[in-house]
Design a protein around this motif. Sequence first.
Motif, PDB file in Angstrom:
ATOM      1  N   GLY A   1      -8.598 -12.464  12.047  1.00  0.00           N
ATOM      2  CA  GLY A   1      -9.365 -12.484  10.809  1.00  0.00           C
ATOM      3  C   GLY A   1      -9.373 -13.854  10.157  1.00  0.00           C
ATOM      4  O   GLY A   1     -10.429 -14.340   9.714  1.00  0.00           O
ATOM      5  N   VAL A   2      -8.214 -14.485  10.107  1.00  0.00           N
ATOM      6  CA  VAL A   2      -8.123 -15.832   9.528  1.00  0.00           C
ATOM      7  C   VAL A   2      -8.942 -16.817  10.347  1.00  0.00           C
ATOM      8  O   VAL A   2      -9.671 -17.660   9.808  1.00  0.00           O
ATOM      9  CB  VAL A   2      -6.656 -16.273   9.434  1.00  0.00           C
ATOM     10  CG1 VAL A   2      -6.557 -17.743   9.046  1.00  0.00           C
ATOM     11  CG2 VAL A   2      -5.905 -15.408   8.416  1.00  0.00           C
TER      12      VAL A   2
ATOM     13  N   VAL B   1      -6.185  -8.940   3.847  1.00  0.00           N
ATOM     14  CA  VAL B   1      -5.270  -8.179   2.996  1.00  0.00           C
ATOM     15  C   VAL B   1      -4.592  -7.143   3.882  1.00  0.00           C
ATOM     16  O   VAL B   1      -5.260  -6.489   4.697  1.00  0.00           O
ATOM     17  CB  VAL B   1      -6.035  -7.477   1.853  1.00  0.00           C
ATOM     18  CG1 VAL B   1      -5.076  -6.726   0.934  1.00  0.00           C
ATOM     19  CG2 VAL B   1      -6.870  -8.483   1.067  1.00  0.00           C
ATOM     20  N   VAL B   2      -3.278  -6.979   3.743  1.00  0.00           N
ATOM     21  CA  VAL B   2      -2.563  -6.045   4.614  1.00  0.00           C
ATOM     22  C   VAL B   2      -1.687  -5.107   3.801  1.00  0.00           C
ATOM     23  O   VAL B   2      -1.193  -5.472   2.734  1.00  0.00           O
ATOM     24  CB  VAL B   2      -1.689  -6.771   5.654  1.00  0.00           C
ATOM     25  CG1 VAL B   2      -2.523  -7.686   6.533  1.00  0.00           C
ATOM     26  CG2 VAL B   2      -0.571  -7.558   4.995  1.00  0.00           C
ATOM     27  N   THR B   3      -1.506  -3.896   4.327  1.00  0.00           N
ATOM     28  CA  THR B   3      -0.478  -2.998   3.821  1.00  0.00           C
ATOM     29  C   THR B   3       0.670  -3.003   4.819  1.00  0.00           C
ATOM     30  O   THR B   3       0.454  -2.994   6.038  1.00  0.00           O
ATOM     31  CB  THR B   3      -0.994  -1.562   3.648  1.00  0.00           C
ATOM     32  OG1 THR B   3      -1.372  -1.031   4.923  1.00  0.00           O
ATOM     33  CG2 THR B   3      -2.199  -1.525   2.714  1.00  0.00           C
TER      34      THR B   3
ATOM     35  N   LEU C   1     -11.064  -8.511   4.837  1.00  0.00           N
ATOM     36  CA  LEU C   1     -10.599  -7.557   5.848  1.00  0.00           C
ATOM     37  C   LEU C   1      -9.311  -6.923   5.354  1.00  0.00           C
ATOM     38  O   LEU C   1      -8.347  -7.620   5.059  1.00  0.00           O
ATOM     39  CB  LEU C   1     -10.364  -8.276   7.176  1.00  0.00           C
ATOM     40  CG  LEU C   1      -9.623  -7.500   8.270  1.00  0.00           C
ATOM     41  CD1 LEU C   1     -10.445  -6.299   8.735  1.00  0.00           C
ATOM     42  CD2 LEU C   1      -9.317  -8.425   9.457  1.00  0.00           C
ATOM     43  N   LEU C   2      -9.298  -5.582   5.246  1.00  0.00           N
ATOM     44  CA  LEU C   2      -8.086  -4.845   4.901  1.00  0.00           C
ATOM     45  C   LEU C   2      -7.513  -4.228   6.161  1.00  0.00           C
ATOM     46  O   LEU C   2      -8.204  -3.489   6.870  1.00  0.00           O
ATOM     47  CB  LEU C   2      -8.393  -3.758   3.867  1.00  0.00           C
ATOM     48  CG  LEU C   2      -7.253  -2.761   3.572  1.00  0.00           C
ATOM     49  CD1 LEU C   2      -6.037  -3.467   2.999  1.00  0.00           C
ATOM     50  CD2 LEU C   2      -7.738  -1.647   2.634  1.00  0.00           C
TER      51      LEU C   2
ATOM     52  N   ALA D   1      -1.938 -13.795   6.180  1.00  0.00           N
ATOM     53  CA  ALA D   1      -2.391 -12.790   5.223  1.00  0.00           C
ATOM     54  C   ALA D   1      -2.438 -13.394   3.819  1.00  0.00           C
ATOM     55  O   ALA D   1      -1.459 -13.981   3.357  1.00  0.00           O
ATOM     56  CB  ALA D   1      -1.470 -11.579   5.240  1.00  0.00           C
ATOM     57  N   ALA D   2      -3.576 -13.240   3.161  1.00  0.00           N
ATOM     58  CA  ALA D   2      -3.717 -13.803   1.812  1.00  0.00           C
ATOM     59  C   ALA D   2      -3.043 -12.924   0.774  1.00  0.00           C
ATOM     60  O   ALA D   2      -2.549 -13.421  -0.253  1.00  0.00           O
ATOM     61  CB  ALA D   2      -5.205 -13.962   1.484  1.00  0.00           C
TER      62      ALA D   2
END
Length: 324
Positions: A160-161, A168-170, A143-144, A184-185
């Motif tokens: 998500g976790v 994955v995050v921005t 998941l982004l 967040a991984a």
Amino acid sequence: MRAITISEPGGPEALVWTEVPDPEPGPGEVIVEVRASGVNRADLLQRQGHYPPPPGAPAYPGLECSGVIRAIGPEVTGWQVGQEVCALLAGGGYAERVAVPAGQLLPVPAGVDLVEAAALPEVACTVWSNVVALGRLAKGETLLLHGGGSGIGTFAIQLGVALGATVVVTARAAKHDRLRELGAAHTIDYREQDFVEEVRRVTDGRGADLILDIVGAAYLPRNVAALATGGRLVVIGLQGGRKGELDLGALLAKRASVAATSLRSRPLAEKAEIVRGVREQVWPLVESGAIRPIVDRLVRMADAEDAHRLVETSDHLGKVLLVR
């Protein structure tokens, strides 16, 4: 009662704490005495004159609140005067009282403070409806999330976790440590790094199975490039514009899909269905501690303009709440 009104479209100074008529419960509605209300970017757009409330909704900003039921209208069952609740709203949360359709009420989850509960309804309903119901996120997928430090982002990381996905995050680099603590991984500094390259790198070239996007047009071509085969892009915000170029050939080659949704304007029945899904599937995760409300700070409701200035800077992490 008193509420935050918008004197005229404009900056935060347009928000005025003033006396307005008390709401009355219509059929299927309850009156909630508001304890706290979440600040959302949609409220900023409404203040600027770009996002008017849907027909029949209060003119005051505020898409979620927590508080205590003070009156119950006809045709309402299952709720009691004096019960602590939080609620998804079409508007009116920046006020001392608000009329709420009973289908949009949620009990305050066990273990969550009444004030903090105001941080949950809008993000929980938005994230669940788009990541689970529409996006069909499955265990083992990637998941982004764009805007990982926002209220939506911090909630979506945790969900998500909890669902067994790699998240994955921005986000701005200053927020990365906190987002990794939430689960967040991988974190990407959107100011310095190409998120397409980074997503491909951390997925061994496969790409993201689901992208939840708050940016819109400015990210559209790169989002498609970052998708895995069979990937799904769900757009829920337009911070980067309304119109972008979509490469249908790239979409076809990946057998991918693009969807765009909003929550506020949905019919009552659809909102009630989303709220039921959140209560059944998300509330147990909140009560177990797998998901918790992330609150950056509390601001007096009368000082809503200060809260709007803060949210406009994007310096906060999680939710900013207005409290009475």
